[in-house]
Write an enzyme that holds these catalytic residues in place. Sequence first.
Site, mmCIF file in Angstrom:
data_model
loop_
_atom_site.group_PDB
_atom_site.id
_atom_site.type_symbol
_atom_site.label_atom_id
_atom_site.label_comp_id
_atom_site.label_asym_id
_atom_site.label_seq_id
_atom_site.Cartn_x
_atom_site.Cartn_y
_atom_site.Cartn_z
ATOM 1 N N HIS A 3 -6.426 4.022 -5.968
ATOM 2 C CA HIS A 3 -7.546 4.751 -5.350
ATOM 3 C C HIS A 3 -7.310 6.245 -5.517
ATOM 4 C CE1 HIS A 3 -10.006 1.653 -3.088
ATOM 5 N NE2 HIS A 3 -9.246 1.012 -3.970
ATOM 6 N N GLU A 4 -8.408 7.012 -5.526
ATOM 7 C CA GLU A 4 -8.371 8.427 -5.928
ATOM 8 C C GLU A 4 -7.600 8.524 -7.257
ATOM 9 O OE1 GLU A 4 -7.011 7.644 -2.718
ATOM 10 O OE2 GLU A 4 -9.093 7.578 -2.081
ATOM 11 N N HIS B 107 0.836 -1.208 0.000
ATOM 12 C CA HIS B 107 0.000 0.000 0.000
ATOM 13 C C HIS B 107 0.861 1.245 0.000
ATOM 14 C CE1 HIS B 107 -3.135 2.788 1.953
ATOM 15 N NE2 HIS B 107 -3.499 2.558 0.715
ATOM 16 N N HIS B 108 0.583 2.133 -0.954
ATOM 17 C CA HIS B 108 1.252 3.428 -1.038
ATOM 18 C C HIS B 108 0.218 4.539 -0.975
ATOM 19 C CE1 HIS B 108 5.080 1.899 -3.379
ATOM 20 N NE2 HIS B 108 5.063 1.540 -2.101
ATOM 21 N N GLU B 109 -0.221 4.907 0.202
ATOM 22 C CA GLU B 109 -1.041 6.119 0.322
ATOM 23 C C GLU B 109 -0.076 7.291 0.361
ATOM 24 O OE1 GLU B 109 -4.514 7.056 0.597
ATOM 25 O OE2 GLU B 109 -3.396 8.924 0.299
ATOM 26 N N GLU C 78 -16.643 1.865 1.257
ATOM 27 C CA GLU C 78 -16.169 2.575 2.445
ATOM 28 C C GLU C 78 -17.123 3.691 2.880
ATOM 29 O OE1 GLU C 78 -12.449 3.702 0.704
ATOM 30 O OE2 GLU C 78 -13.133 5.722 0.257
ATOM 31 N N GLU D 9 -10.397 2.912 -8.088
ATOM 32 C CA GLU D 9 -11.604 3.363 -7.390
ATOM 33 C C GLU D 9 -12.301 4.372 -8.321
ATOM 34 O OE1 GLU D 9 -12.394 4.622 -2.777
ATOM 35 O OE2 GLU D 9 -11.038 5.854 -3.936
HETATM 36 C C1 NOJ Z 1 -9.133 6.057 0.609
HETATM 37 C C2 NOJ Z 1 -9.213 4.737 -0.088
HETATM 38 O O1 NOJ Z 1 -10.340 4.650 -0.916
HETATM 39 C C3 NOJ Z 1 -9.253 3.652 0.971
HETATM 40 O O2 NOJ Z 1 -9.430 2.399 0.355
HETATM 41 C C4 NOJ Z 1 -8.014 3.704 1.812
HETATM 42 O O3 NOJ Z 1 -8.155 2.799 2.854
HETATM 43 C C5 NOJ Z 1 -7.806 5.099 2.404
HETATM 44 N N1 NOJ Z 1 -7.928 6.088 1.408
HETATM 45 C C6 NOJ Z 1 -6.436 5.225 3.045
HETATM 46 O O4 NOJ Z 1 -5.446 5.119 2.083
#
Ligand code: NOJ
Length: 647
Positions: free
Chosen positions: A426-427, A356-358, A451, A445
């Site tokens: 995502h985003e 995961h790379h947020e 969510e 996404e």
């Molecule tokens: C929004 C993403 O849609 C979600 O899946 C993720 O858990 C959170 N951001 C944190 O990165």
Amino acid sequence: MSHAVSSPDGRIEVTILLAGGVPYYSVDRLGREVIGKSRLGFVLRDGRVFNRGLEIGDVTRSSYDSTWVQPWGEVREIRDHHNELRLEFVESAPGLCRMTVVFRVFNDGLGFRYEIPGQPGLEQLVIMDERTEFVLGETDNAWWIPAFMGNRYEYLYQKSPIRDLEAIHTPLTIETADGLFLSIHEAALTDYASMALRRTKDNTLECDLVPWADGTKVKASTPLVTPWRTIQIADEPGELVTSYLVLNLNEPCRLEDTSWITPGKYVGIWWGMHIGKYTWGSGRNHGATTENAKKYIDFAAKYGFVGVLIEGWNTGWDGNWIQNGEIFNFTTPHRDFDIEEVTRYAAERGVGIIGHHENGAAIYNYERQMEPAFYYYKRLGIDMIKTGYVGTRVNKTEWHHGQYMVEHYRSVVEAAARHRIMLDVHEPIKDTGIRRTYPNMLTREGARGMEYDAWSGDGGNPPEHTTILPFTRMLSGPFDFTPGIFDLFFNQYRPNNRSNTTLARQLAHYVVIYSPLQMAADLPENYDGQPAFQFIVDVPADWEDTRVLHAKIGDYVTIARKDRNSEDWYIGSVTDENGRTLKTSLDFLDPGREYVAEIYADAADADWESDPLAIDIYEREVDYTTNLEINLGPGGGQAIRIRPVNE
Ligand code: NOJ
């Protein structure tokens, strides 16, 4: 002077004409106007325009018919059958600038794009506006979400007359007064700004390119090829779902070997954060601990999931991460997460870890670390990454959808392909079919997913949401919606939120919402001992064929898909807040073959509000002559696996 080009079956005709030096196009289907006389062209920053004072230069025509194979997808084979018309427009004076507009007309719609060749004095250009119009009928209606808003594409779809629209995103779905269904979108969005649409007058929508922070739209050099502007045209909404026109307008696969790209299902340390059981940041309730990861890996191994997503494993989450994305570090785990041990443990059990790379939309920070971060994950055997770009502006200045980010998102896909890494974004930037060229771009996404049920102040996604998505957002491509919530109330964690569905409907989403990567989103403890979980274990994520059996946008949808790796079919059906019975012919099954249908149905009294868990699970014999009655409770759904007897 006008030129016309028709679809191979002759039903759609596009006419391009020059009136007073201004280029226009229009579209008819079976003699009925679908798109009225609509302008084409650009405005450049240096004052030059490519939208008046033009003459027609070279005109060339060609036809194309071939079939290509998707390495994974909603169908195996896709036919690309179209007629092409290339029209050169030349400025009559003074600069003799040239551009070509290319039209491709298919039986299910059309695409057109601009090509600005290299020419003296036009090595570099800055586009201030693209003037492409879409003139719709006076009483046409559209399903839309707003553009230029803080939550990117994450809004509930609304239906309105075209004349009430302002700025909206594509894909835009239109029901014409004549009863046709259209989708306006774009294909192969590359090195350009994404196209929003803005109503300029009456029922005219115009391309509204998402700007850079400095107000310009596209900074380019010639030769410039724009993305395709696409218009899909169908008699029934279900035909939009099975139209692959956007993919046909993307370039063929650039990867020589795609054998490492593998669709599948996953679980993850994820929903727990969204409902407040765990935290992403460090502390007492930290979700991504070594011990917890092992628990999820054991669960995945037991039920055959290919991956475990682990969010909150790295440093940067403590504090306000949405505001402080620049402190995310993509190679430093939290102290209670032994990544070497976790990946070793997973590999031993044949389970993949989904990294995961947020990045909190802090792109400078992410781009600086991206290559080492990909190396880091690959060394650990991690070959799938979920990325995240939470924030209203990237680097606190740019839109997620402008040219800057189109280029960024693409550079991530290309870098990931070099490292043999699959992506779940995502985003994201909206999908325009790039998965054909880079099939490692698995899913994304780009809409309100599950969510929102966990925390949204507006009560989460209403029952009609997933009866609209297949005909709107899903027309752009796969969606990591993350279905499969069994504890619909999660009262222990978030008593004021819930999922607004029945249990059977959670299963139906695995078929209705296409993604090559499907999550079983709930906490593992909520699946243990639940007979309904068997459907999630069985349902594949890669399909040979897709059929839409019922479709009424905003009311109900039933989709049947055939597994790519067996003779099994799966059906998913969902309804809005109204219960209904849908008669369903199984005439797509092989004649003369006996099948068993494993049915996961809303029980007679099931209702998303009052009795959402009431589910009937049973088997019956079926064949291609069977007419099933699919009973759906209010806000409900039904999921069916159909397998040949004794095979
Ligand atoms: C929004 C993403 O849609 C979600 O899946 C993720 O858990 C959170 N951001 C944190 O990165």
